[in-house]
Design an enzyme around this catalytic site. Sequence first.
Site, mmCIF file in Angstrom:
data_model
loop_
_atom_site.group_PDB
_atom_site.id
_atom_site.type_symbol
_atom_site.label_atom_id
_atom_site.label_comp_id
_atom_site.label_asym_id
_atom_site.label_seq_id
_atom_site.Cartn_x
_atom_site.Cartn_y
_atom_site.Cartn_z
ATOM 1 N N ARG A 162 0.834 -1.202 0.000
ATOM 2 C CA ARG A 162 0.000 0.000 0.000
ATOM 3 C C ARG A 162 0.875 1.261 0.000
ATOM 4 N NH1 ARG A 162 -3.297 -3.344 3.284
ATOM 5 N NH2 ARG A 162 -5.386 -3.562 2.420
ATOM 6 N N ASP A 171 -8.986 -12.054 -0.407
ATOM 7 C CA ASP A 171 -10.348 -11.959 0.138
ATOM 8 C C ASP A 171 -11.430 -12.284 -0.892
ATOM 9 O OD1 ASP A 171 -9.620 -11.253 2.740
ATOM 10 O OD2 ASP A 171 -9.389 -9.153 2.201
ATOM 11 N N LYS A 205 -20.324 -37.056 19.109
ATOM 12 C CA LYS A 205 -19.134 -36.316 18.681
ATOM 13 C C LYS A 205 -18.635 -35.441 19.821
ATOM 14 C CE LYS A 205 -17.230 -33.503 14.942
ATOM 15 N NZ LYS A 205 -17.434 -32.950 13.599
ATOM 16 N N GLU A 218 -12.392 -12.601 10.669
ATOM 17 C CA GLU A 218 -11.925 -11.635 11.663
ATOM 18 C C GLU A 218 -12.871 -10.446 11.828
ATOM 19 O OE1 GLU A 218 -8.254 -9.687 10.566
ATOM 20 O OE2 GLU A 218 -8.723 -9.853 8.435
#
Length: 270
Positions: free
Chosen positions: A27, A82, A169, A178
């Site tokens: 960036r 992403d 289980k 996130e």
Amino acid sequence: ENEMRDMHLRSVSDILQRGGTVLYSARCPEFKEEWNIARAKEICEGAGIEALVTIGGDGTFRGALELTRRGLPCIGVPGTIDNDIAASQYTVGFDTAINTVVQMVDRVRDTSQSHDRCSVIEVMGRHSGHIALYAGIACGALAILVPEIPFNLERDVITKMVATLRTGKQHFIVMLAEGVGSAVDIAEKIESLTGIETQPVVLGHVQRGGSPTALERVVASAMGHHAVELIAEGKSGRVVVQRDGRVTDLPIEEALSMSKTIDMDLYSIA
């Protein structure tokens, strides 16, 4: 900063299998300032650069649009793990990222299984849940939490865990983007509500590295080839995209105006 090095055919030998960026690109906050955009154009023209291929996401494409408007032709290529560029059904980096997550979770699962544990896996995706969704399905996660869809911990996680416990289980995987919240906080809540030992696992930047998958190498090669063809045809202000299984292109303005959400059919499957 006008620091340049000429590249030739051999400059790109043996980079297809490498992760990261051989250009060391990152960036550039300075590019938000008008005078820096003008300076970038002047430097490119002074070096005899007739066009740029800009690789990245929306921010990169906005920078490319600014340069294109000032007379320096740019072609954008979508590169972001992403997979959140609306104009393209696929972005370079995504497949490698989810394969990396799956490999890591498979290792974590061994410990979860042997200790009858729940593991809350936090993956990248501040505003996008694509990595969590795809990796969650691939890992057989009990629950997948993404920023695009509001969740209720009791309903979406705890109730499922209790019901699954009755079937015998004893270990669980919860996949968390996130942007939803902290794996540490959610793990603590799960453990307090169920009594099951719950461990947070934050994968972090491990998702951004590694050798690219075969799919990645093929798609990147096809997109790069298309970008160069556009430049050869004298076109500019375009973004290379993958749509309906083929590589094509759109105007940058049109690409930036689009919005993308997760695949709701896949979410329903999950």
